[in-house]
Design a protein around this motif. Structure first.
Motif, PDB file in Angstrom:
ATOM      1  N   ASP A   1       0.933  -1.131  -0.057  1.00  0.00           N
ATOM      2  CA  ASP A   1      -0.126  -0.114   0.082  1.00  0.00           C
ATOM      3  C   ASP A   1       0.936   0.990   0.000  1.00  0.00           C
ATOM      4  OD1 ASP A   1       0.820   0.200   2.752  1.00  0.00           O
ATOM      5  OD2 ASP A   1      -1.259  -0.130   3.617  1.00  0.00           O
ATOM      6  N   GLY A   2       2.172   1.159  -0.164  1.00  0.00           N
ATOM      7  CA  GLY A   2       3.042   2.156  -0.125  1.00  0.00           C
ATOM      8  C   GLY A   2       3.147   2.812   1.116  1.00  0.00           C
ATOM      9  N   TYR A   3       2.957   2.564   2.426  1.00  0.00           N
ATOM     10  CA  TYR A   3       3.258   3.398   3.455  1.00  0.00           C
ATOM     11  C   TYR A   3       4.351   3.481   4.100  1.00  0.00           C
ATOM     12  CZ  TYR A   3       2.717   4.168   8.510  1.00  0.00           C
ATOM     13  OH  TYR A   3       2.926   4.765   9.747  1.00  0.00           O
ATOM     14  N   VAL A   4       4.927   4.352   4.229  1.00  0.00           N
ATOM     15  CA  VAL A   4       6.130   4.670   4.897  1.00  0.00           C
ATOM     16  C   VAL A   4       6.083   5.468   6.343  1.00  0.00           C
ATOM     17  CG1 VAL A   4       8.653   5.435   4.465  1.00  0.00           C
ATOM     18  CG2 VAL A   4       7.626   4.547   2.720  1.00  0.00           C
ATOM     19  N   GLN A   5       6.462   5.018   7.249  1.00  0.00           N
ATOM     20  CA  GLN A   5       6.261   5.671   8.389  1.00  0.00           C
ATOM     21  C   GLN A   5       7.062   6.897   8.642  1.00  0.00           C
ATOM     22  OE1 GLN A   5       7.387   3.027  11.877  1.00  0.00           O
ATOM     23  NE2 GLN A   5       7.316   1.208  10.489  1.00  0.00           N
ATOM     24  N   CYS A   6       6.151   8.149   9.190  1.00  0.00           N
ATOM     25  CA  CYS A   6       6.513   9.493   9.189  1.00  0.00           C
ATOM     26  C   CYS A   6       6.766  10.042   7.931  1.00  0.00           C
ATOM     27  CB  CYS A   6       7.879   9.646  10.017  1.00  0.00           C
ATOM     28  SG  CYS A   6       7.943   8.959  11.329  1.00  0.00           S
ATOM     29  N   GLU A   7       6.414   9.497   6.538  1.00  0.00           N
ATOM     30  CA  GLU A   7       6.681  10.199   5.456  1.00  0.00           C
ATOM     31  C   GLU A   7       5.445  10.042   4.632  1.00  0.00           C
ATOM     32  OE1 GLU A   7      10.298   8.755   3.817  1.00  0.00           O
ATOM     33  OE2 GLU A   7      11.335   8.951   5.490  1.00  0.00           O
ATOM     34  N   THR A   8       5.100   8.817   4.227  1.00  0.00           N
ATOM     35  CA  THR A   8       4.161   8.638   3.198  1.00  0.00           C
ATOM     36  C   THR A   8       3.077   8.151   3.586  1.00  0.00           C
ATOM     37  OG1 THR A   8       6.100   8.582   1.646  1.00  0.00           O
ATOM     38  CG2 THR A   8       3.790   7.859   0.580  1.00  0.00           C
ATOM     39  N   PRO A   9       1.813   8.523   3.603  1.00  0.00           N
ATOM     40  CA  PRO A   9       0.516   7.701   3.839  1.00  0.00           C
ATOM     41  C   PRO A   9       0.405   6.730   2.862  1.00  0.00           C
ATOM     42  CG  PRO A   9      -0.065  10.004   2.869  1.00  0.00           C
ATOM     43  CD  PRO A   9       1.390   9.767   2.910  1.00  0.00           C
ATOM     44  N   ALA A  10      -0.511   5.551   3.366  1.00  0.00           N
ATOM     45  CA  ALA A  10      -0.879   4.530   2.459  1.00  0.00           C
ATOM     46  C   ALA A  10      -1.729   5.099   1.241  1.00  0.00           C
ATOM     47  CB  ALA A  10      -1.393   3.494   3.058  1.00  0.00           C
ATOM     48  N   MET A  11      -1.466   4.139   0.171  1.00  0.00           N
ATOM     49  CA  MET A  11      -2.376   4.482  -1.130  1.00  0.00           C
ATOM     50  C   MET A  11      -3.783   4.015  -0.792  1.00  0.00           C
ATOM     51  SD  MET A  11      -0.012   3.596  -4.548  1.00  0.00           S
ATOM     52  CE  MET A  11       0.700   2.298  -3.907  1.00  0.00           C
ATOM     53  N   SER A  12      -4.546   4.523  -1.433  1.00  0.00           N
ATOM     54  CA  SER A  12      -6.124   4.087  -1.286  1.00  0.00           C
ATOM     55  C   SER A  12      -6.054   2.936  -2.058  1.00  0.00           C
ATOM     56  CB  SER A  12      -7.272   5.180  -1.686  1.00  0.00           C
ATOM     57  OG  SER A  12      -7.080   5.197  -3.017  1.00  0.00           O
ATOM     58  N   LEU A  13      -7.015   2.077  -1.801  1.00  0.00           N
ATOM     59  CA  LEU A  13      -7.499   0.975  -2.699  1.00  0.00           C
ATOM     60  C   LEU A  13      -7.755   0.941  -4.034  1.00  0.00           C
ATOM     61  CD1 LEU A  13      -7.699  -2.217  -2.108  1.00  0.00           C
ATOM     62  CD2 LEU A  13     -10.079  -1.962  -1.671  1.00  0.00           C
ATOM     63  N   ASP A  14      -8.640   2.369  -4.333  1.00  0.00           N
ATOM     64  CA  ASP A  14      -8.608   2.792  -5.557  1.00  0.00           C
ATOM     65  C   ASP A  14      -7.769   3.056  -6.530  1.00  0.00           C
ATOM     66  OD1 ASP A  14     -11.543   2.403  -5.736  1.00  0.00           O
ATOM     67  OD2 ASP A  14     -11.879   4.408  -4.643  1.00  0.00           O
ATOM     68  N   MET A  15      -6.668   3.707  -5.516  1.00  0.00           N
ATOM     69  CA  MET A  15      -5.380   4.187  -6.414  1.00  0.00           C
ATOM     70  C   MET A  15      -4.596   2.976  -6.887  1.00  0.00           C
ATOM     71  SD  MET A  15      -4.022   6.967  -3.921  1.00  0.00           S
ATOM     72  CE  MET A  15      -2.563   7.433  -4.789  1.00  0.00           C
ATOM     73  N   THR A  16      -4.746   1.572  -6.319  1.00  0.00           N
ATOM     74  CA  THR A  16      -3.861   0.656  -6.649  1.00  0.00           C
ATOM     75  C   THR A  16      -4.631  -0.167  -7.817  1.00  0.00           C
ATOM     76  OG1 THR A  16      -4.645  -0.967  -4.783  1.00  0.00           O
ATOM     77  CG2 THR A  16      -2.428   0.445  -4.681  1.00  0.00           C
ATOM     78  N   ARG A  17      -5.926  -0.120  -7.421  1.00  0.00           N
ATOM     79  CA  ARG A  17      -6.785  -0.617  -8.627  1.00  0.00           C
ATOM     80  C   ARG A  17      -6.800  -0.120  -9.941  1.00  0.00           C
ATOM     81  NH1 ARG A  17     -11.973   0.384  -6.789  1.00  0.00           N
ATOM     82  NH2 ARG A  17     -11.908  -1.493  -5.310  1.00  0.00           N
ATOM     83  N   SER A  18      -6.589   1.334 -10.080  1.00  0.00           N
ATOM     84  CA  SER A  18      -6.460   1.875 -11.119  1.00  0.00           C
ATOM     85  C   SER A  18      -5.019   1.653 -11.675  1.00  0.00           C
ATOM     86  CB  SER A  18      -6.542   3.519 -10.686  1.00  0.00           C
ATOM     87  OG  SER A  18      -5.305   4.025 -10.280  1.00  0.00           O
ATOM     88  N   LEU A  19      -3.984   1.347 -10.908  1.00  0.00           N
ATOM     89  CA  LEU A  19      -2.646   0.689 -11.722  1.00  0.00           C
ATOM     90  C   LEU A  19      -2.983  -0.313 -12.703  1.00  0.00           C
ATOM     91  CD1 LEU A  19      -0.260   0.908  -8.457  1.00  0.00           C
ATOM     92  CD2 LEU A  19      -0.429   2.463 -10.481  1.00  0.00           C
ATOM     93  N   LEU A  20      -3.865  -1.392 -12.283  1.00  0.00           N
ATOM     94  CA  LEU A  20      -4.242  -2.248 -13.010  1.00  0.00           C
ATOM     95  C   LEU A  20      -5.184  -1.844 -14.321  1.00  0.00           C
ATOM     96  CD1 LEU A  20      -4.900  -5.052 -10.282  1.00  0.00           C
ATOM     97  CD2 LEU A  20      -2.945  -4.869 -11.909  1.00  0.00           C
ATOM     98  N   THR A  21      -6.108  -1.078 -13.848  1.00  0.00           N
ATOM     99  CA  THR A  21      -7.355  -0.551 -14.846  1.00  0.00           C
ATOM    100  C   THR A  21      -6.491   0.129 -16.028  1.00  0.00           C
ATOM    101  OG1 THR A  21      -8.086   1.027 -13.660  1.00  0.00           O
ATOM    102  CG2 THR A  21      -9.163  -1.002 -13.515  1.00  0.00           C
TER     103      THR A  21
END
Length: 122
Positions: free
Chosen positions: A34-54
């Motif tokens: 989900d791309g989460y990096v502590q103190c830096e990057t919030p997790a990507m939404s499920l819709d964001m990773t779904r769109s990588l496929l679509t």
């Protein structure tokens, strides 16, 4: 002799039609961090990773948030987390999904890792 030729023609025609009526391909479950990096990057939404496929022409059947279970993660800025996104796709699209950065969940099993589906927090 003509009966034999006729029989072969009927069998060939039946096999040709049967090949066109195969059942739909099976599905596969692929995942990506989900791309989460502590103190830096919030997790990507499920819709964001779904769109990588679509965006690469893959139809997503179902999607879930999950995390890799029983895996310790250090609490430190810059470290990742255990969050993943699962997407069910047609098995025939596995290579396209891999090219888009996804892996089949069988890779987790090969590493003796399990995952648990969780509620999406975003």
């Amino acid at each position: 002799m003509s009966k034999i030729i006729t029989s072969f023609a009927v069998i060939f025609a039946t096999l040709s039609v049967s090949a066109c009526n195969t059942t739909p391909s099976s599905t596969s479950l692929v995942y990506i961090s989900d791309g989460y990096v502590q103190c830096e990057t919030p997790a990507m939404s499920l819709d964001m990773t779904r769109s990588l496929l679509t965006e690469v022409g893959i139809n997503v059947i179902t999607s879930h948030c999950a995390h890799i279970a029983d895996l310790a993660v250090i609490s430190m800025c810059g470290a990742g987390g255990t969050g993943i996104h699962l997407h069910e796709i047609a098995s025939q699209d596995n290579n396209k999904a891999t090219a888009a950065g996804f892996d089949n969940v069988s890779k987790l099993t090969e590493q003796s890792l399990n995952y648990e589906i969780i509620d999406c927090e975003l």
